[in-house]
Design a protein around this motif. Structure first.
Motif, PDB file in Angstrom:
ATOM      1  N   ALA A  49       0.763  -1.291 -14.718  1.00  0.00           N
ATOM      2  CA  ALA A  49      -0.125  -0.177 -14.379  1.00  0.00           C
ATOM      3  C   ALA A  49      -0.098   0.873 -15.479  1.00  0.00           C
ATOM      4  N   ALA A  50      -1.260   1.458 -15.747  1.00  0.00           N
ATOM      5  CA  ALA A  50      -1.316   2.602 -16.652  1.00  0.00           C
ATOM      6  C   ALA A  50      -0.602   3.769 -15.989  1.00  0.00           C
ATOM      7  N   THR A  51      -0.101   4.673 -16.774  1.00  0.00           N
ATOM      8  CA  THR A  51       0.571   5.850 -16.208  1.00  0.00           C
ATOM      9  C   THR A  51      -0.455   6.761 -15.553  1.00  0.00           C
ATOM     10  N   PRO A  52      -0.041   7.557 -14.588  1.00  0.00           N
ATOM     11  CA  PRO A  52      -0.965   8.493 -13.949  1.00  0.00           C
ATOM     12  C   PRO A  52      -1.635   9.437 -14.954  1.00  0.00           C
ATOM     13  N   ALA A  53      -0.906   9.854 -15.983  1.00  0.00           N
ATOM     14  CA  ALA A  53      -1.485  10.759 -16.985  1.00  0.00           C
ATOM     15  C   ALA A  53      -2.646  10.095 -17.719  1.00  0.00           C
ATOM     16  N   VAL A  54      -2.492   8.827 -18.088  1.00  0.00           N
ATOM     17  CA  VAL A  54      -3.566   8.101 -18.770  1.00  0.00           C
ATOM     18  C   VAL A  54      -4.762   7.928 -17.832  1.00  0.00           C
ATOM     19  N   THR A  55      -4.509   7.530 -16.599  1.00  0.00           N
ATOM     20  CA  THR A  55      -5.589   7.343 -15.618  1.00  0.00           C
ATOM     21  C   THR A  55      -6.362   8.642 -15.422  1.00  0.00           C
ATOM     22  N   ALA A  56      -5.650   9.756 -15.298  1.00  0.00           N
ATOM     23  CA  ALA A  56      -6.297  11.055 -15.111  1.00  0.00           C
ATOM     24  C   ALA A  56      -7.091  11.464 -16.352  1.00  0.00           C
ATOM     25  N   GLN A  57      -6.545  11.181 -17.510  1.00  0.00           N
ATOM     26  CA  GLN A  57      -7.203  11.583 -18.753  1.00  0.00           C
ATOM     27  C   GLN A  57      -8.517  10.846 -18.973  1.00  0.00           C
ATOM     28  N   ILE A  58      -8.532   9.546 -18.718  1.00  0.00           N
ATOM     29  CA  ILE A  58      -9.743   8.761 -18.984  1.00  0.00           C
ATOM     30  C   ILE A  58     -10.631   8.592 -17.748  1.00  0.00           C
ATOM     31  N   HIS A  59     -10.158   9.108 -16.603  1.00  0.00           N
ATOM     32  CA  HIS A  59     -10.891   8.963 -15.334  1.00  0.00           C
ATOM     33  C   HIS A  59     -11.294   7.520 -15.073  1.00  0.00           C
ATOM     34  N   ALA A  60     -10.338   6.617 -15.307  1.00  0.00           N
ATOM     35  CA  ALA A  60     -10.595   5.192 -15.134  1.00  0.00           C
ATOM     36  C   ALA A  60      -9.277   4.465 -14.930  1.00  0.00           C
ATOM     37  N   GLY A  61      -9.382   3.303 -14.300  1.00  0.00           N
ATOM     38  CA  GLY A  61      -8.203   2.468 -14.128  1.00  0.00           C
ATOM     39  C   GLY A  61      -8.497   1.315 -13.188  1.00  0.00           C
ATOM     40  N   ASP A  62      -7.598   0.362 -13.166  1.00  0.00           N
ATOM     41  CA  ASP A  62      -7.729  -0.742 -12.220  1.00  0.00           C
ATOM     42  C   ASP A  62      -7.004  -0.371 -10.926  1.00  0.00           C
ATOM     43  N   CYS A  63      -6.855  -1.314 -10.031  1.00  0.00           N
ATOM     44  CA  CYS A  63      -6.256  -1.018  -8.729  1.00  0.00           C
ATOM     45  C   CYS A  63      -4.821  -0.513  -8.872  1.00  0.00           C
ATOM     46  N   LYS A  64      -4.070  -1.077  -9.826  1.00  0.00           N
ATOM     47  CA  LYS A  64      -2.684  -0.635 -10.033  1.00  0.00           C
ATOM     48  C   LYS A  64      -2.647   0.798 -10.534  1.00  0.00           C
ATOM     49  N   LYS A  76      -5.013   3.172 -10.343  1.00  0.00           N
ATOM     50  CA  LYS A  76      -5.509   4.124  -9.349  1.00  0.00           C
ATOM     51  C   LYS A  76      -4.475   4.375  -8.254  1.00  0.00           C
ATOM     52  N   SER A  77      -3.806   3.318  -7.820  1.00  0.00           N
ATOM     53  CA  SER A  77      -2.778   3.467  -6.779  1.00  0.00           C
ATOM     54  C   SER A  77      -1.603   4.290  -7.283  1.00  0.00           C
ATOM     55  N   LEU A  78      -1.196   4.028  -8.512  1.00  0.00           N
ATOM     56  CA  LEU A  78      -0.072   4.771  -9.067  1.00  0.00           C
ATOM     57  C   LEU A  78      -0.444   6.238  -9.291  1.00  0.00           C
ATOM     58  N   TRP A  79      -1.673   6.480  -9.738  1.00  0.00           N
ATOM     59  CA  TRP A  79      -2.156   7.858  -9.893  1.00  0.00           C
ATOM     60  C   TRP A  79      -2.118   8.584  -8.545  1.00  0.00           C
ATOM     61  N   LEU A  80      -2.602   7.920  -7.502  1.00  0.00           N
ATOM     62  CA  LEU A  80      -2.631   8.525  -6.174  1.00  0.00           C
ATOM     63  C   LEU A  80      -1.211   8.809  -5.677  1.00  0.00           C
ATOM     64  N   ALA A  81      -0.293   7.879  -5.880  1.00  0.00           N
ATOM     65  CA  ALA A  81       1.100   8.096  -5.469  1.00  0.00           C
ATOM     66  C   ALA A  81       1.667   9.333  -6.160  1.00  0.00           C
ATOM     67  N   ASP A  82       1.395   9.462  -7.439  1.00  0.00           N
ATOM     68  CA  ASP A  82       1.877  10.608  -8.202  1.00  0.00           C
ATOM     69  C   ASP A  82       1.297  11.916  -7.665  1.00  0.00           C
ATOM     70  N   GLN A  83       0.013  11.906  -7.343  1.00  0.00           N
ATOM     71  CA  GLN A  83      -0.653  13.107  -6.830  1.00  0.00           C
ATOM     72  C   GLN A  83      -0.124  13.509  -5.455  1.00  0.00           C
ATOM     73  N   LEU A  84       0.148  12.516  -4.612  1.00  0.00           N
ATOM     74  CA  LEU A  84       0.621  12.813  -3.257  1.00  0.00           C
ATOM     75  C   LEU A  84       2.070  13.303  -3.256  1.00  0.00           C
ATOM     76  N   ASN A  85       2.866  12.810  -4.192  1.00  0.00           N
ATOM     77  CA  ASN A  85       4.258  13.242  -4.335  1.00  0.00           C
ATOM     78  C   ASN A  85       5.046  13.147  -3.023  1.00  0.00           C
ATOM     79  N   ASP A  86       4.807  12.068  -2.282  1.00  0.00           N
ATOM     80  CA  ASP A  86       5.475  11.865  -0.999  1.00  0.00           C
ATOM     81  C   ASP A  86       6.425  10.673  -1.113  1.00  0.00           C
ATOM     82  N   PRO A  87       7.714  10.867  -0.889  1.00  0.00           N
ATOM     83  CA  PRO A  87       8.668   9.763  -1.020  1.00  0.00           C
ATOM     84  C   PRO A  87       8.491   8.658   0.022  1.00  0.00           C
ATOM     85  N   ASN A  88       7.606   8.839   1.003  1.00  0.00           N
ATOM     86  CA  ASN A  88       7.326   7.794   1.990  1.00  0.00           C
ATOM     87  C   ASN A  88       6.301   6.775   1.490  1.00  0.00           C
ATOM     88  N   ILE A  89       5.809   6.947   0.295  1.00  0.00           N
ATOM     89  CA  ILE A  89       4.791   6.054  -0.275  1.00  0.00           C
ATOM     90  C   ILE A  89       5.405   4.696  -0.596  1.00  0.00           C
TER      91      ILE A  89
END
Length: 194
Positions: free
Chosen positions: A82-97, A99-112
């Motif tokens: 998976a691309a890092t969340p920073a890369v995904t956010a910077q290019i506003h693009a990504g595959d399923c991995k 996007k999911s990792l970006w979302l996990a980072d944004q939510l910052n919830d250890p229950n993920i």
């Protein structure tokens, strides 16, 4: 005779509902010492290990972030990492991995849980999404395919969102469908998906 048919019909409905209810349980897997994806999980493990849960996200916040992630262009690069969340956010693009990792980072919830599995039983390639526990209920968060959380107990786990492996802040898990795939010798799927 009509009463007997009615009773048998009611019994049939109750059995069918009980069978569906038993398949609608959420497979959280069992602890796995090793997964075939471990060598590609460095970005995932890094993000998950830093989830602090400083503030539990609200359902509205989750929906808002899923809409943002859903609007990211789909871009497939590396089939395994998976691309890092920073890369995904910077290019506003990504595959399923990504996007999911970006979302996990944004939510910052250890229950993920970061999940690798199949979006549908007919899928030939794997897919990545998140599972998130909120107020005692598990939700599927898949901003590649939708901008709305999906109640995990409302899906048919034999037909959609079938987890193979999942990863949390505390470890990795092997799911029931993995055993079934191994038993049936189903191979040849890859991690990349839309």
């Amino acid at each position: 005779m009509n009463m007997k048919k009615l009773i048998l019909s009611v019994i049939g409905v109750v059995i069918a509902q009980a069978c569906f209810a038993s398949t609608a349980t959420i497979d959280l897997g069992t602890t796995a010492g090793y997964t075939p994806y471990d060598r590609y999980m460095s970005p995932v493990k890094q993000v998950l290990s830093h989830l602090s849960g400083a503030q539990t996200p609200t359902m509205d916040k989750v929906r808002q972030l899923m809409t943002v992630g859903r609007n990211f262009r789909y871009s497939f690069t590396d089939p395994y990492t998976a691309a890092t969340p920073a890369v995904t956010a910077q290019i506003h693009a990504g595959d399923c991995k990504a996007k999911s990792l970006w979302l996990a980072d944004q939510l910052n919830d250890p229950n993920i849980r970061f999940v690798i599995g199949r979006a549908r039983s007919s899928s030939k390639i794997s897919h990545a999404w998140l599972m998130w526990k909120n107020e005692g209920q598990w939700w599927i968060l898949d901003c590649t395919n939708t901008n709305q959380p999906i109640a995990a107990d409302r899906i048919n786990p034999n037909r959609e969102y079938i987890p193979l492996y999942s990863f949390s802040k505390d470890g990795s898990y092997r799911h029931h469908a993995t055993e079934m795939l191994i038993a049936s010798n189903m191979t040849g799927y890859t991690v990349a998906s839309r």
